[in-house]
Design an enzyme around this catalytic site. Structure first.
Site, PDB file in Angstrom:
ATOM      1  N   HIS A   1       0.266  -3.456   9.205  1.00 52.52           N
ATOM      2  CA  HIS A   1       1.712  -3.339   9.012  1.00 52.52           C
ATOM      3  C   HIS A   1       2.372  -2.682  10.210  1.00 52.52           C
ATOM      4  O   HIS A   1       1.752  -1.884  10.914  1.00 52.52           O
ATOM      5  CB  HIS A   1       2.031  -2.508   7.759  1.00 52.52           C
ATOM      6  CG  HIS A   1       1.762  -3.221   6.478  1.00 52.52           C
ATOM      7  ND1 HIS A   1       2.591  -4.204   5.984  1.00 52.52           N
ATOM      8  CD2 HIS A   1       0.752  -3.092   5.586  1.00 52.52           C
ATOM      9  CE1 HIS A   1       2.100  -4.652   4.837  1.00 52.52           C
ATOM     10  NE2 HIS A   1       0.982  -3.995   4.579  1.00 52.52           N
TER      11      HIS A   1
ATOM     12  N   HIS B   1       0.841  -1.198   0.000  1.00 51.01           N
ATOM     13  CA  HIS B   1       0.000   0.000   0.000  1.00 51.01           C
ATOM     14  C   HIS B   1       0.874   1.245   0.000  1.00 51.01           C
ATOM     15  O   HIS B   1       0.637   2.196  -0.766  1.00 51.01           O
ATOM     16  CB  HIS B   1      -0.910   0.021   1.237  1.00 51.01           C
ATOM     17  CG  HIS B   1      -2.190  -0.725   1.078  1.00 51.01           C
ATOM     18  ND1 HIS B   1      -2.237  -2.097   1.015  1.00 51.01           N
ATOM     19  CD2 HIS B   1      -3.477  -0.295   0.986  1.00 51.01           C
ATOM     20  CE1 HIS B   1      -3.488  -2.487   0.887  1.00 51.01           C
ATOM     21  NE2 HIS B   1      -4.259  -1.411   0.864  1.00 51.01           N
TER      22      HIS B   1
END
Length: 407
Positions: A226, A179
């Site tokens: 993350h 991302h």
């Protein structure tokens, strides 16, 4: 330095960021009205929210080779993963809805819904020159990011203490954040490509790209997908790749739209990369996602070659951006809606035909979820489907715009 890396890889900074932004794991003591958000909560005979099941990812408990990775996604302080079945906590409490919606929307800016809208919109409404560069950089960076994940095999943050807001991404590894890579690549490539065409304050463009990529990166920490290190490394890798490839943009662009070998290259090379993707001992959606990206990019590349006259669709001299009028906005929205609707139809038709043909060839049922995960079916099925979408977006949709006089 080693201590700094360990701290950035730890789950605690992620949990602290979530708490600071008003996101907490649900407890029996929390009872604020309107604050509770529960995802996958079990009731009756259903599974409790904190458990993992292979069927969440379309797998089969009796088929290890198609089983998603067990929830070994807990990045503990010593760096070792945890195999606890309680890792995936899907009950949480939101105490600050501003951050919740801000980061939920920001996270969507790094997902497929953004790619299939922003990239075609740029090609149809802003400039094919810019669209080509975005698609090339996007495919290169995303492939490197996806492969790196499955080579490094670094786990995602631990839950608890981290709250996980997404289910599908749990079956993937964490390092680096794709991302963050995609948002950094697309935003800064867009600014650098448009600065050669339109007159505007370059500093404002850089600021916008920085804000966009930062929000997407922070959203991956907020959603618990993350660690801080994943996001930082992802952004740095993509920034480095943009800087390294920028001097080659014009050469690659000219080669892509003029070389007679372009169609063969755009099909053969991505297919080889898909079939030689790193093998895992469980099913992960990263290979399917990578095939989707490469298929769409391959179809777009062939479309660029077919539309080689589009190289003249931009001015080499700087021009001021046109004044935005109601008529211009309406035209852009019309072209976008017509194009997207057309692509949705193409996707459904090709997807159904390709899957049925491959399942018939290999004599398996179309309704068998395991069959769709077999490499010999998944790779050509995904590649053909999204190749058709990329080709349609660059060739058929512009023709449709001309027929409908949406120019």
């Amino acid at each position: 330095m080693a201590r700094l890396v360990r701290s950035l890889r730890d789950s605690e900074p992620v949990a602290r960021f979530q708490r600071h932004c008003g996101l907490f794991p649900a407890t029996s003591e929390v009872g604020e009205r309107g604050a509770r958000r529960a995802v996958g909560v079990g009731n009756g005979g259903s599974r409790p929210s904190g458990t993992w099941d292979v069927r969440d990812f379309g797998g089969d408990a009796a088929s290890p080779e198609h089983r998603p990775r067990p929830p070994a996604d807990c990045a503990t302080r010593n760096g070792s993963p945890s195999n606890s079945r309680k890792d995936h906590l899907h009950e949480y409490v939101v105490k600050n809805y501003f951050y919740y919606y801000l980061f939920t929307i920001s996270a969507a800016m790094g997902q497929e819904v953004f790619y299939i809208t922003f990239l075609p919109f740029t090609y149809w409404n802003i400039n094919p020159y810019v669209g080509r560069r975005l698609i090339i950089m996007w495919s290169v960076v995303m492939y490197i990011g996806q492969v790196t994940k499955d080579l490094l095999k670094w786990p995602r943050p631990c839950s608890p203490p981290v709250v996980k807001l997404e289910k599908r991404a749990i079956a993937e590894y964490g390092m680096p954040s794709t991302h963050a890579m995609a948002s950094t690549t697309i935003s800064f490539t867009f600014v650098i490509a448009t600065m050669n065409i339109y007159k505007y304050h370059f500093e404002l463009g850089l600021m916008g790209a920085f804000v966009f990529s930062t929000l997407v990166g922070l959203s991956r920490i907020y959603t618990g997908m993350h660690t801080v290190l994943d996001v930082i490394v992802g952004s740095l890798i993509s920034g480095l790749l943009v800087a390294l490839m920028y001097p080659t943009w014009d050469f690659l662009d000219h080669l892509m739209i003029t070389s007679p070998w372009c169609p063969i290259f755009c099909i053969v090379v991505p297919l080889l990369l898909c079939y030689n993707y790193p093998k895992l001992d469980y099913y992960s959606p990263t290979k399917a996602d990578t095939t989707t990206i490469l298929g769409a990019s391959a179809g777009s590349g062939v479309g660029f070659w077919i539309n080689n006259h589009s190289v003249t669709n931009y001015s080499a001299e700087l021009v001021s951006p046109p004044s935005i009028t109601a008529e211009m906005v309406l035209m852009a929205l019309s072209k976008f809606l017509v194009g997207i609707c057309f692509l949705v139809v193409i996707r459904q038709i090709i997807k159904s035909m390709a899957l049925r043909a491959l399942c018939s060839w290999y004599k398996v049922s179309v309704d068998d979820p395991i069959a769709g995960h077999r490499t010999e079916i998944e790779v050509p099925y995904k590649f053909i489907t999204y190749f058709s979408i990329g080709l349609s977006a660059t060739v058929l949709v512009p023709l449709l715009h001309e027929v409908l006089r949406l120019n």
